[in-house]
Scaffold this active site. Structure first.
Site, PDB file in Angstrom:
ATOM      1  N   LEU A 275       0.731  -1.423  -0.044  1.00 31.07           N
ATOM      2  CA  LEU A 275      -0.148  -0.115   0.001  1.00 31.07           C
ATOM      3  C   LEU A 275       0.866   1.175  -0.087  1.00 31.07           C
ATOM      4  O   LEU A 275       0.219   2.321  -0.004  1.00 31.07           O
ATOM      5  CB  LEU A 275      -0.964   0.149   1.154  1.00 31.07           C
ATOM      6  CG  LEU A 275      -2.171  -1.032   1.271  1.00 31.07           C
ATOM      7  CD1 LEU A 275      -2.895  -1.084   2.424  1.00 31.07           C
ATOM      8  CD2 LEU A 275      -2.903  -0.676   0.150  1.00 31.07           C
ATOM      9  N   ARG A 276       2.180   1.049  -0.007  1.00 27.80           N
ATOM     10  CA  ARG A 276       3.052   2.264   0.050  1.00 27.80           C
ATOM     11  C   ARG A 276       2.613   2.959  -1.246  1.00 27.80           C
ATOM     12  O   ARG A 276       2.912   4.580  -1.529  1.00 27.80           O
ATOM     13  CB  ARG A 276       4.451   1.860   0.128  1.00 27.80           C
ATOM     14  CG  ARG A 276       5.484   3.125   0.161  1.00 27.80           C
ATOM     15  CD  ARG A 276       6.944   2.570   0.525  1.00 27.80           C
ATOM     16  NE  ARG A 276       7.190   2.527   1.748  1.00 27.80           N
ATOM     17  CZ  ARG A 276       7.601   1.355   2.476  1.00 27.80           C
ATOM     18  NH1 ARG A 276       8.156   0.432   1.254  1.00 27.80           N
ATOM     19  NH2 ARG A 276       7.770   1.012   3.437  1.00 27.80           N
ATOM     20  N   ALA A 277       2.271   2.336  -2.540  1.00 22.24           N
ATOM     21  CA  ALA A 277       2.272   3.213  -3.707  1.00 22.24           C
ATOM     22  C   ALA A 277       1.006   4.065  -3.456  1.00 22.24           C
ATOM     23  O   ALA A 277       1.268   5.054  -4.022  1.00 22.24           O
ATOM     24  CB  ALA A 277       1.964   2.194  -4.798  1.00 22.24           C
TER      25      ALA A 277
END
Length: 698
Positions: A275-277
């Site tokens: 989910l860093r993107a």
């Protein structure tokens, strides 16, 4: 005289300059990685960036650049007195050299004060200096692994922890990480790649007019830097003001529910990891809106953010080029503007009514019915893999078999047919090592004396492993009485200094010498061979090796890829490798030996590992078998670590590759045992057998 080229004078690199500016508007984005060929102004733009950043306030006299408004600064110099002053200074651009030591990055015990005055005082490193500034790493892909680990920890935690040499210190280390690299010199470690918020690809402009303007400006700067910089004073000041305005506006930008949902849809469609993107894309879209003076995130902000934040996070094979399909991105975003309402605002009672403050957006509010279903996922280009065909023709020793008409074929002198077959899915290969202990560049393959690793001893003077403080004290202790010491500090002489000797792992030169003759050209066999080589290339990529590729077929050998750090380039050459014709085995061995000879002159510390991929046949030239044996015996005398990957297949085998391995004094490795899983039982049995030889394979 100005030291750096003006930032506003850089032309032809719009994506790079935009990414650098956005990450300064919102440092939480996580920094920028600039990839591109040499001579594309990567370093020039980064070094010019610091001059256009607004100055910052710091606590006067604090070595760690603490913010005066921070109620609890994480600084070893804290607590500060109530009358501590405030200093205003420019933002620092701190450069981390590729060959820096761990002490230089983290800081360590102040050696001079410790030895002369007996005082244990911490001397800050580059991470402390870069706090609230920019940490720049040129050729970041060549950075040693132990420094990469330290950067990963600092970037993730926002602080640096030092526990060494009797020093225990924690200090803040929040910085914008900017890296530049040339992909031809090797790829970047995936863990560090993910820590960069944005990534851009730069290349020299192809338009003659733009190239002319770049050259004109550079020549003018070199001729009179002061006069050239003065011409851009106004634009530099305007850019500085715009950055300051965007930094003040970024906290007021609203990310609506529709925009947030669209960001999640884009990230899911491109199959990114984690989910860093999503988080980075959201932060970048907010910064992009602030940069353009808007208080709401629009479709163009999301598009610009996705193009910068997603290419290096898209799930792909290690050797696939980064990038995303812009047509797919535009279809997902659609033509409607996202809902401008911020997530914290309650939803109106009627879902189809506009927000109470700003009214409807240009395309209308988002609703489930307005968003078209996402198109089916697709890759960024045609697949390189050739589909399996159960009807493949049987093998033939000299490439005279009939192949499928779907296979591209050509004919060359001295051969029957030439065909190209793609590789299958790579697997984890068995680790191949060079025997003994080397002294090459730090890596992850063979044992070596390196600048990092466990300390195994010391040596007089200083070395790459740093000062061995206990060894230095032990060397000086017996002489204290003779030097007149009665009490107080230790009396040292230059001859007392001892450098730490550390044992770690080194990178090697892995040279692949591949038989591409007709006896290897059968579709099933060549696919198995290419898959094995691709798997070994992936292993070399992870272990920071240099790789080269020599092939031989027909009547001669060819250096397809000179030794390079770009394993990706080797994988591309392998995919297009044709096969067919006779087998000039002796020429292949001689070509490999010549490459290794030249590389030994160029880089004598890097030990080579020759991987010969063949079925052992020799059919080209006069008396090819005797000549091949003669060359193999000569090559064995050179002491080159060699692994023979035996590609012979079928129920009836001649064992030619195994005999060749004996003549080369090499390790014999059947191609179907290159996989680590397949070899687990074989390795245990081999090591248990008396007299078994495992040199070079582990």
């Amino acid at each position: 005289m100005p030291q750096h080229y003006p930032f506003t004078a850089v032309v032809g690199s719009d994506d790079m300059t935009l990414a650098l500016l956005l990450t300064t508007v919102s440092p939480e984005i996580g920094g920028v990685l600039v990839r591109g060929e040499k001579g594309t102004a990567k370093s020039t733009a980064v070094r010019a960036l610091a001059a256009v950043l607004p100055p910052i306030d710091v606590v006067a006299g604090d070595r760690f650049s603490s913010d005066p408004t921070d109620p609890s600064p994480l600084s070893p110099d804290a607590p500060f007195t109530s009358d501590a002053g405030v200093e205003t200074r420019p933002v620092r651009l701190v450069e981390l050299p590729v060959g820096a030591t761990e002490d230089r990055l983290l800081g360590s015990l102040h050696l001079e004060k410790a030895l002369s005055a007996g005082v244990a005082e911490y001397e800050p490193g580059l991470l402390a200096r870069a706090h609230r500034g920019i940490l720049y790493v040129d050729e970041v892909n060549l950075l040693h692994d132990h420094l990469v680990d330290l950067l990963l920890d600092a970037a993730a935690m926002g602080r640096a922890t030092v526990e060494r040499d009797g020093v225990s210190v924690v200090h803040a280390a929040r910085f914008v990480l900017v890296g530049t690299m040339n992909p031809e010199e090797g790829e970047l470690r995936p863990q560090l790649l993910d820590r960069f918020g944005l990534t851009v690809e730069v290349a020299a402009p192809r338009e003659p007019a733009l190239r002319t303007e770049v050259v004109r400006r550079r020549l003018a700067f070199d001729a009179d830097p002061a006069a050239f910089a003065e011409r851009y004073d106004a634009s530099e000041a305007a850019l500085r003001d715009r950055i300051a305005a965007a930094q003040g506006l970024v906290t007021e930008v609203a990310l609506g529910d529709g925009a947030l949902a669209k960001i999640a849809e884009v990230c899911a469609a491109f199959d990114v990891d984690g989910l860093r993107a999503d988080i980075v894309t959201a932060r970048t879209a907010i910064a992009h809106a602030a940069w353009h003076g808007r208080r709401h995130v629009l479709r163009e902000d999301i598009r610009a953010a996705a193009l910068l934040a997603l290419p290096h996070r898209r799930r792909r094979n290690p050797f696939d080029a980064p990038g995303i399909d812009e047509e797919l991105l535009d279809r997902i975003l659609g033509d409607d503007e996202p809902d401008p309402e911020p997530p914290s605002q309650p939803e109106p009672e009627q879902p189809d009514q506009p927000g109470p403050e700003d009214g409807p957006s240009e395309g209308g509010p988002d609703s489930p019915g307005d968003t078209p279903p996402p198109p089916p996922r697709k890759t960024d280009g045609p697949s390189n893999e050739t589909p399996q065909d159960p009807g493949a023709a049987p093998e033939d020793p000299e490439g005279t078999e009939t192949r499928e008409t779907s296979e591209p074929t050509t004919t060359t002198p001295g051969s029957a047919e030439v065909t190209t077959v793609g590789a299958g899915a790579p697997y984890r290969p068995r680790l191949l090592r060079v025997a003994g202990t080397g002294e090459g560049e730090a890596g992850r393959r063979s044992r070596a004396i390196t600048s990092s690793g466990r300390r195994i001893g010391n040596t007089p003077g200083t070395g790459a492993g740093g000062i061995d403080l206990p060894g230095t004290v032990r060397a000086a202790a017996p002489h204290q009485h003779g030097r007149g010491r009665r009490s107080g500090a230790l009396v040292l002489r230059p001859s007392d200094l001892r450098g730490a000797v550390r044992e770690g792992r080194e990178s090697n030169l892995v040279l692949f010498c591949v038989d591409a003759s007709g006896s290897m050209a059968a579709r099933k066999r060549m696919q198995q061979v290419k898959t094995a080589i691709l798997s070994l290339l992936m292993d070399a990529y992870q272990r920071r090796d240099k790789v080269g590729l020599v092939t031989f077929r027909g009547l001669e050998a060819e250096l397809v890829l000179p030794p390079t750090g770009s394993v990706e380039a080797a994988a591309r050459r392998l995919e297009d490798l044709p096969a067919g014709g006779r087998t000039p085995l002796a020429e292949g061995l001689l070509a490999a030996a010549d490459v290794l000879r030249r590389e030994r002159i160029r880089d004598p510390r890097r030990r080579p590992l020759l991987v010969l991929v063949t079925d052992g046949r020799a059919t080209a030239g006069a008396d090819p078998v005797a000549r091949s044996r003669q060359v193999a015996a000569w090559l064995a005398e050179q002491g080159i670590e060699t692994v023979v990957v035996d590609c012979e297949a079928g129920p009836f085998r001649l064992g030619l590759a195994a005999r060749l391995a004996v003549e080369l004094r090499a390790t014999h490795l059947p191609v179907d045992e290159v996989s680590a899983e397949a070899l687990a039982g074989v390795a245990r049995a081999a090591t248990a057998t008396p007299g078994s030889r495992e040199r070079g394979v582990a």
